[in-house]
Write a protein that holds these residues in place. Structure first.
Motif, short mmCIF file in Angstrom:
data_model
loop_
_atom_site.label_atom_id
_atom_site.label_comp_id
_atom_site.label_asym_id
_atom_site.label_seq_id
_atom_site.Cartn_x
_atom_site.Cartn_y
_atom_site.Cartn_z
N GLU A 350 -62.94 -22.96 106.28
CA GLU A 350 -63.11 -22.17 107.48
C GLU A 350 -62.22 -22.78 108.54
O GLU A 350 -61.59 -22.22 109.44
CB GLU A 350 -64.53 -21.98 108.03
CG GLU A 350 -65.33 -20.97 106.95
CD GLU A 350 -66.87 -20.92 107.71
OE1 GLU A 350 -67.19 -22.17 108.25
OE2 GLU A 350 -67.45 -19.96 107.16
N GLU A 354 -59.03 -20.23 105.84
CA GLU A 354 -59.15 -19.53 104.70
C GLU A 354 -60.55 -18.88 104.64
O GLU A 354 -61.37 -19.34 105.16
CB GLU A 354 -58.80 -20.49 103.72
CG GLU A 354 -57.26 -21.23 103.94
CD GLU A 354 -57.01 -22.21 102.76
OE1 GLU A 354 -57.72 -22.06 101.75
OE2 GLU A 354 -56.06 -22.95 102.85
N HIS A 355 -60.54 -18.01 103.64
CA HIS A 355 -61.82 -17.28 103.50
C HIS A 355 -62.57 -18.11 102.50
O HIS A 355 -62.18 -18.86 101.56
CB HIS A 355 -61.69 -15.96 102.91
CG HIS A 355 -61.09 -16.13 101.41
ND1 HIS A 355 -61.92 -15.96 100.37
CD2 HIS A 355 -60.00 -15.89 101.07
CE1 HIS A 355 -61.05 -15.91 99.34
NE2 HIS A 355 -59.50 -15.80 99.72
N ALA A 356 -64.07 -18.25 102.48
CA ALA A 356 -64.95 -18.85 101.69
C ALA A 356 -65.88 -18.24 101.20
O ALA A 356 -67.03 -18.55 100.97
CB ALA A 356 -65.29 -20.15 102.36
N LEU A 357 -65.69 -16.51 101.20
CA LEU A 357 -66.94 -15.84 100.50
C LEU A 357 -67.59 -16.27 99.23
O LEU A 357 -68.60 -16.27 99.08
CB LEU A 357 -66.31 -14.38 100.63
CG LEU A 357 -67.25 -13.35 100.14
CD1 LEU A 357 -68.59 -12.98 101.16
CD2 LEU A 357 -66.77 -11.96 100.21
N GLN A 360 -69.77 -19.06 99.58
CA GLN A 360 -71.18 -19.04 100.61
C GLN A 360 -72.00 -18.11 99.50
O GLN A 360 -73.10 -18.21 99.61
CB GLN A 360 -70.66 -17.87 101.72
CG GLN A 360 -69.80 -18.77 102.75
CD GLN A 360 -69.22 -17.55 103.85
OE1 GLN A 360 -69.21 -16.58 103.59
NE2 GLN A 360 -68.78 -18.23 104.90
#
Length: 633
Positions: A350, A354-357, A360
């Motif tokens: 984050e 960058e995305h961290a879906l 998560q």
């Protein structure tokens, strides 16, 4: 060490020595407990023999310094532990043994293919040399293929989804000490291989790390979910092993993703491996005590058995709380390290925008799986030590059972509990108990409490869907076998057609070759015969010339010898003529003596001349024979 032409190497550094020592400790406890547990079993000699054989193979796996050595001992371990699974030789045991052996053999053969590929890529199977040898091949398709094949074999032994099917079937039928080893230490042999793949072969590879994290997330949730639905004591513990293997796999994935930079991921993975080994050694031993007394494992049959057994309740509580990750235990430390490794990497991504879906989602699966762990472990403790059995007569019998194991069994079962308490106490530091770290544990415990309230003491219906019976066996027997059979027939017919076409063609080519060979042979024979005739005629001429020369030389030598002898007779050995006048007796005696002496000398000279002539003649003849031999050969 050289064995049958193969070089086997060993090392005791790092995790190698740690888990070799762990294996020694677990076998010590299991064998000591087996004295009482196996007292009324038959085939005890077979049991102990294969327990020791499995011990040697397992230690060989953990001490191996190259993957060839790992594979050899890995396969030995699979076959020797199979005998432990089927020790009862009941129908259920034999069925579980089939599953276990099939997974082990198929996994081993696929792993061997991966090792062949790895050897062709890296040129070595030495574990310490793999990072440097594979650096130029990072991201190559062949390297991924080798890693996938190896993961199939190691993951099958570890109980990684979707190859976890043997654990819930093998553990309930195996003797409890063997179940403790199967769950606590043999699965770690698979984890050991997964660490080599992810941290030595593909360290820092984001795609591989994502795949490992996904498999770990599915495994930890699926195992916990199956454990909640299980109604068998040892099967619940087996499903729990599947879930905890998922937690460890997540740690391996995080260590791979960060290329070993995340100290929390590395420490959490190793610590949770040790925790899980000790927890399952403790809990399966307690389950063995229950079975040793009741010969039953269904939860409805064992309910209330431990109500008046505080010592056993304390031992089980140590395993229950540690496995659930309750603060103050070593399980809390290892799970906190793993959870914080995920959270830390999410924050890094984050921060970089960058995305961290994916991570998560993995974090919430992690917390949910931890909550389900607390739920099924609490249910087991309550079933054994809190709730009463529905049958009052049975409960009275359980309450009156005071002596349920001997002193040796009590002492050795207490050892893993004591080890877990010591590990938990060694990590009693402030930074492990900050609100940030405690929050994740409290969320999991809250989820577990909610699940318990939802169930309200009821036994949920066990999942009827069996992956092996519904998918794997039909796939193998109804799809793979017919498809492969049809493919074999097609290939056979294609082969027969090819033979029908190729055989006349080959016969024609062979006929041409034979006829060409005959003509060539005739030409060659004629040519060689002509050359041989020339050589023979040349040899005859040379022999005649040599014989003429040798005859002339022998004649010359003979004439020279005769002339030399005549010269000796006339020049050096002149004859003494007797005087005609006044020949007195004394002179006659002297003359006669000289004559006799001369006659002796003359005879000696003639003998010498004859010997010399004969010797020269023999030498000439030998020389001629030698020259003739040289000419003719």
């Amino acid at each position: 060490m050289d064995l049958c032409g193969f070089t086997m190497s060993f090392t005791s550094r790092g995790i190698h020595g740690l888990y070799a020592c762990m294996a020694c400790f677990m076998w010590l406890v299991s064998l000591a407990f087996s004295r009482e547990y196996m007292a009324h079993y038959k085939h005890k000699a077979q049991y102990y023999a294969f327990m020791l054989a499995t011990f040697g193979a397992t230690v060989g796996v953990f001490l191996s310094a190259d993957l060839l050595t790992t594979f050899v001992f890995f396969e030995i371990m699979s076959f020797t532990s199979y005998v432990l699974v089927i020790h009862d030789e009941s129908k259920g045991a034999m069925r579980a043994g089939e599953t276990y052996l099939a997974v082990a053999v198929i996994g081993g053969m696929v792993m061997l293919m991966g090792l062949f590929l790895l050897q062709s890529i890296a040129g070595t199977l030495a574990i310490a040399e793999l990072p440097e040898a594979l650096a130029p091949h990072a991201g190559s398709g062949r390297l991924y293929a080798a890693a996938i094949c190896m993961l199939f074999g190691f993951g099958a032994k570890a109980g990684l989804f979707p190859l976890h099917i043997w654990l819930p079937k093998a553990h309930p039928v195996a003797p409890a000490p063997a179940s403790a080893l199967l769950s606590g230490i043999l699965t770690k042999a698979g984890i050991y291989g997964m660490i080599i793949i992810s941290c030595y072969m593909l360290s820092g590879d984001a795609a591989w790390a994502a795949a490992i994290l996904a498999l770990g997330g599915v495994t930890m949730f699926l195992g916990a979910f199956l454990a909640v639905l299980s109604n068998n004591l040892k099967k619940t513990l087996a499903c729990s092993s599947v879930s905890q293997i998922g937690f460890i796999t997540v740690g391996i994935g995080m260590a791979c993703l960060t290329a070993g930079a995340s100290e929390m991921a590395s420490k959490g993975t190793v610590l949770h491996m040790v925790n899980h080994s000790l927890i399952k050694l403790l809990l399966f031993s307690v389950a063995g005590v229950v079975y040793m007394n009741l010969h039953k494992l269904a939860l409805k049959d064992v309910r209330g058995w431990g109500r008046n057994k505080p010592g056993l309740a304390v031992l089980f509580a140590v395993g229950w709380l540690t496995n659930s990750g309750v603060p103050g235990t070593s399980g809390y430390i290892s799970k906190t390290l793993l959870h914080e490794a995920i959270v830390e990497h999410i924050e890094e991504l984050e921060h970089l925008g960058e995305h961290a879906l994916g991570l998560q989602i993995l974090e919430w699966v992690f917390l949910l799986s931890g909550g389900l762990t607390f739920a099924y472990m609490t249910r087991l403790f309550a079933c054994l030590f809190v709730r009463k059995n529905d049958a009052e007569s049975l409960q009275m019998g359980y309450n009156n059972k005071i002596r349920y194991m001997n002193a040796l069994s009590s002492a050795v079962i207490a050892l893993p509990a004591l080890a877990l308490l010591c590990i938990g106490a060694s990590f009693w530091e402030h930074h492990y108990y900050t609100w940030t770290n405690l929050k994740g544990s409290f969320i999991s415990l809250g989820i577990g409490a909610a699940v318990m309230l939802l169930l309200r003491g009821r036994q949920p219906k066990e999942l009827a869907f069996d992956l092996e019976d519904r998918v794997y066996r039909p796939l193998l027997l109804n799809v793979c076998v017919p498809v492969l059979g049809a493919l074999a027939k097609v290939l056979s017919r294609v082969g027969e057609g090819a033979v029908t076409i190729v055989m006349p063609l080959m016969a024609g080519i062979a006929g041409i070759i034979v006829r060409t060979g005959d003509a060539a042979a005739k030409l060659a024979m004629s040519f060689m015969a002509g050359i041989a005739g020339i050589i023979v005629r040349a040899g005859d001429t040379a022999a005649k010339l040599a014989m003429s020369f040798m005859g002339w030389l022998a004649g010359g030598i003979g004439r020279f010898t005769d002339a030399f002898m005549r010269w000796l007779q006339k020049g050096l050995l002149r004859q003494i003529q007797p005087h005609e006048e006044r020949f007195s007796p004394i002179d006659w005696i002297r003359g006669h003596s000289l004559a006799l002496r001369w006659q002796e000398i003359r005879l000696d000279v003639l003998d010498f001349a004859n010997s010399l002539s004969f010797g020269l003649l023999m030498a000439i003849m030998g020389l001629c024979v030698f020259l003739f031999y040289l000419i003719t050969h």
